[in-house]
Design an enzyme around this catalytic site. Structure first.
Site, mmCIF file in Angstrom:
data_model
loop_
_atom_site.group_PDB
_atom_site.id
_atom_site.type_symbol
_atom_site.label_atom_id
_atom_site.label_comp_id
_atom_site.label_asym_id
_atom_site.label_seq_id
_atom_site.Cartn_x
_atom_site.Cartn_y
_atom_site.Cartn_z
ATOM 1 N N LYS A 197 3.181 34.948 32.498
ATOM 2 C CA LYS A 197 3.650 36.149 31.817
ATOM 3 C C LYS A 197 3.801 35.904 30.304
ATOM 4 O O LYS A 197 3.804 34.751 29.859
ATOM 5 C CB LYS A 197 4.976 36.595 32.451
ATOM 6 C CG LYS A 197 4.816 37.037 33.932
ATOM 7 C CD LYS A 197 6.156 37.481 34.511
ATOM 8 C CE LYS A 197 6.014 38.026 35.931
ATOM 9 N NZ LYS A 197 7.313 38.487 36.489
ATOM 10 N N TYR A 219 2.139 46.944 38.212
ATOM 11 C CA TYR A 219 3.435 46.971 38.908
ATOM 12 C C TYR A 219 3.754 48.371 39.437
ATOM 13 O O TYR A 219 4.928 48.753 39.509
ATOM 14 C CB TYR A 219 4.545 46.482 37.979
ATOM 15 C CG TYR A 219 4.654 44.968 37.875
ATOM 16 C CD1 TYR A 219 4.988 44.192 38.989
ATOM 17 C CD2 TYR A 219 4.440 44.311 36.674
ATOM 18 C CE1 TYR A 219 5.111 42.810 38.896
ATOM 19 C CE2 TYR A 219 4.556 42.922 36.570
ATOM 20 C CZ TYR A 219 4.896 42.174 37.683
ATOM 21 O OH TYR A 219 5.021 40.801 37.594
ATOM 22 N N PHE A 262 14.317 49.187 36.604
ATOM 23 C CA PHE A 262 13.859 48.207 35.618
ATOM 24 C C PHE A 262 12.404 48.412 35.200
ATOM 25 O O PHE A 262 11.869 47.629 34.422
ATOM 26 C CB PHE A 262 14.063 46.786 36.152
ATOM 27 C CG PHE A 262 13.394 46.496 37.475
ATOM 28 C CD1 PHE A 262 12.041 46.182 37.544
ATOM 29 C CD2 PHE A 262 14.130 46.536 38.663
ATOM 30 C CE1 PHE A 262 11.429 45.898 38.753
ATOM 31 C CE2 PHE A 262 13.522 46.259 39.884
ATOM 32 C CZ PHE A 262 12.164 45.951 39.923
ATOM 33 N N ARG A 315 4.566 31.177 45.947
ATOM 34 C CA ARG A 315 5.898 31.800 45.875
ATOM 35 C C ARG A 315 6.991 30.721 45.940
ATOM 36 O O ARG A 315 8.000 30.803 45.247
ATOM 37 C CB ARG A 315 6.087 32.819 47.021
ATOM 38 C CG ARG A 315 5.086 33.972 47.015
ATOM 39 C CD ARG A 315 5.372 35.066 46.033
ATOM 40 N NE ARG A 315 6.664 35.679 46.217
ATOM 41 C CZ ARG A 315 7.097 36.730 45.506
ATOM 42 N NH1 ARG A 315 6.322 37.267 44.564
ATOM 43 N NH2 ARG A 315 8.275 37.243 45.711
ATOM 44 N N THR A 369 13.126 35.271 42.170
ATOM 45 C CA THR A 369 12.929 36.159 41.023
ATOM 46 C C THR A 369 13.931 35.859 39.913
ATOM 47 O O THR A 369 13.580 35.805 38.738
ATOM 48 C CB THR A 369 13.093 37.636 41.477
ATOM 49 O OG1 THR A 369 12.260 37.854 42.615
ATOM 50 C CG2 THR A 369 12.711 38.605 40.370
ATOM 51 N N ARG A 410 10.497 28.703 37.991
ATOM 52 C CA ARG A 410 11.467 29.610 37.368
ATOM 53 C C ARG A 410 12.774 28.885 37.055
ATOM 54 O O ARG A 410 13.409 29.126 36.029
ATOM 55 C CB ARG A 410 11.676 30.840 38.254
ATOM 56 C CG ARG A 410 10.497 31.830 38.133
ATOM 57 C CD ARG A 410 10.509 32.878 39.199
ATOM 58 N NE ARG A 410 9.578 33.974 38.941
ATOM 59 C CZ ARG A 410 9.271 34.911 39.830
ATOM 60 N NH1 ARG A 410 9.815 34.878 41.032
ATOM 61 N NH2 ARG A 410 8.426 35.875 39.523
ATOM 62 N N ASN A 429 10.782 36.027 33.677
ATOM 63 C CA ASN A 429 10.780 34.899 34.623
ATOM 64 C C ASN A 429 9.440 34.157 34.696
ATOM 65 O O ASN A 429 9.117 33.558 35.716
ATOM 66 C CB ASN A 429 11.276 35.360 35.991
ATOM 67 C CG ASN A 429 10.465 36.506 36.528
ATOM 68 O OD1 ASN A 429 9.409 36.840 35.979
ATOM 69 N ND2 ASN A 429 10.923 37.103 37.607
ATOM 70 N N HIS A 462 4.134 35.415 37.717
ATOM 71 C CA HIS A 462 3.993 36.322 38.850
ATOM 72 C C HIS A 462 3.158 35.642 39.921
ATOM 73 O O HIS A 462 2.246 34.880 39.608
ATOM 74 C CB HIS A 462 3.265 37.611 38.422
ATOM 75 C CG HIS A 462 2.717 38.385 39.595
ATOM 76 N ND1 HIS A 462 3.488 39.230 40.346
ATOM 77 C CD2 HIS A 462 1.481 38.375 40.179
ATOM 78 C CE1 HIS A 462 2.744 39.742 41.336
ATOM 79 N NE2 HIS A 462 1.529 39.235 41.249
ATOM 80 N N GLU A 465 -4.646 42.671 43.703
ATOM 81 C CA GLU A 465 -4.321 42.161 42.366
ATOM 82 C C GLU A 465 -5.470 41.340 41.776
ATOM 83 O O GLU A 465 -5.710 41.397 40.572
ATOM 84 C CB GLU A 465 -3.038 41.322 42.446
ATOM 85 C CG GLU A 465 -1.821 42.189 42.767
ATOM 86 C CD GLU A 465 -0.542 41.394 42.987
ATOM 87 O OE1 GLU A 465 0.494 42.018 43.248
ATOM 88 O OE2 GLU A 465 -0.561 40.133 42.898
HETATM 89 P P1 ATP Z 1 6.591 39.110 40.563
HETATM 90 O O1 ATP Z 1 6.124 40.351 41.308
HETATM 91 O O2 ATP Z 1 6.473 39.254 39.066
HETATM 92 O O3 ATP Z 1 5.936 37.880 41.103
HETATM 93 P P2 ATP Z 1 8.914 38.952 42.210
HETATM 94 O O4 ATP Z 1 7.971 39.277 43.337
HETATM 95 O O5 ATP Z 1 9.729 37.714 42.315
HETATM 96 O O6 ATP Z 1 8.149 38.895 40.829
HETATM 97 P P3 ATP Z 1 9.650 41.741 42.141
HETATM 98 O O7 ATP Z 1 10.782 42.275 42.937
HETATM 99 O O8 ATP Z 1 8.253 42.021 42.594
HETATM 100 O O9 ATP Z 1 9.901 40.164 41.980
HETATM 101 O O10 ATP Z 1 9.834 42.253 40.647
HETATM 102 C C1 ATP Z 1 8.772 42.233 39.718
HETATM 103 C C2 ATP Z 1 9.308 41.822 38.366
HETATM 104 O O11 ATP Z 1 10.172 42.835 37.869
HETATM 105 C C3 ATP Z 1 10.181 40.567 38.382
HETATM 106 O O12 ATP Z 1 9.442 39.379 38.327
HETATM 107 C C4 ATP Z 1 11.012 40.757 37.135
HETATM 108 O O13 ATP Z 1 10.246 40.435 35.966
HETATM 109 C C5 ATP Z 1 11.283 42.250 37.176
HETATM 110 N N1 ATP Z 1 12.511 42.588 37.928
HETATM 111 C C6 ATP Z 1 12.675 42.559 39.271
HETATM 112 N N2 ATP Z 1 13.917 42.930 39.632
HETATM 113 C C7 ATP Z 1 14.563 43.212 38.479
HETATM 114 C C8 ATP Z 1 15.873 43.659 38.152
HETATM 115 N N3 ATP Z 1 16.790 43.919 39.090
HETATM 116 N N4 ATP Z 1 16.163 43.835 36.837
HETATM 117 C C9 ATP Z 1 15.241 43.596 35.899
HETATM 118 N N5 ATP Z 1 13.979 43.164 36.123
HETATM 119 C C10 ATP Z 1 13.643 42.982 37.387
HETATM 120 MG MG MG Z 2 6.608 40.942 43.254
#
Ligand code: ATP
Ligand code: MG
Length: 141
Positions: free
Chosen positions: A9, A49, A57, A85, A91, A102, A112, A115, A126
């Site tokens: 990212k 996304y 968010f 993962r 996350t 992370r 973070n 992805h 994706e």
């Molecule tokens: P990614 O999809 O980026 O691999 P993830 O699967 O761990 O991350 P997701 O729930 O898919 O988490 O959320 C996508 C992204 O949105 C997160 O990586 C983070 O950057 C952001 N995000 C998720 N939850 C929150 C939250 N509660 N507040 C702010 N940002 C968030």
């Molecule tokens: Mg995700």
């Protein structure tokens, strides 16, 4: 062999963590079969996304993901999706296991550094969001 889509990212690139994170991924046994550096627009970040469009968010996520260049990667390995993962950690870096990317390098739940696809269906979707067939290398040649 399974494939997954990772993105280093914008915070990862900006903080000069690209080399360290790539080495960590390679040392964990992943082969890179696709890689590019691009700047997402708010539209392309939002499209990526799209599942989170209704979340509180979402706007911040789009601003963050379009804040600078990022590095989409196609990674290949047995069990690549789940293993990436695990390597990434939770996350929220405060909840991530010791030694995960992370935990080591991320600053917050919002920013973070990496992805990873969360299922075979999202991995397929994706990968084709970022790469055409011609941009994926074959490691057997
Ligand atoms: P990614 O999809 O980026 O691999 P993830 O699967 O761990 O991350 P997701 O729930 O898919 O988490 O959320 C996508 C992204 O949105 C997160 O990586 C983070 O950057 C952001 N995000 C998720 N939850 C929150 C939250 N509660 N507040 C702010 N940002 C968030
Ligand atoms: Mg995700």
């Amino acid at each position: 062999m399974e494939r997954t889509l990772a993105i280093l990212k914008p915070d990862c690139v900006r903080k000069n963590l690209t080399g360290k994170v790539l080495q960590h991924i390679i040392d964990a046994g992943f082969k890179i079969v696709g890689m590019k550096m691009i700047s997402l627009t708010p539209d392309t970040a939002g499209g990526f996304y799209d599942v989170h469009r209704e979340r509180h968010f979402f706007t911040d996520l789009v601003v963050y993901m379009s804040s600078g260049p990022c590095i989409p990667l196609i990674l290949e390995k047995e069990n690549a999706i789940a293993d990436l993962r695990t390597l990434m950690g939770a996350t929220d870096p405060r909840e991530a296991e010791e030694g995960t990317l992370r935990k080591l390098y991320a600053e917050s739940k919002e920013q973070n550094i990496i992805h990873g696809s969360d299922s075979p269906e999202s991995a397929d979707k994706e990968i084709s969001y970022f790469f055409s067939g011609r941009e994926i290398v074959s490691l057997t040649r």
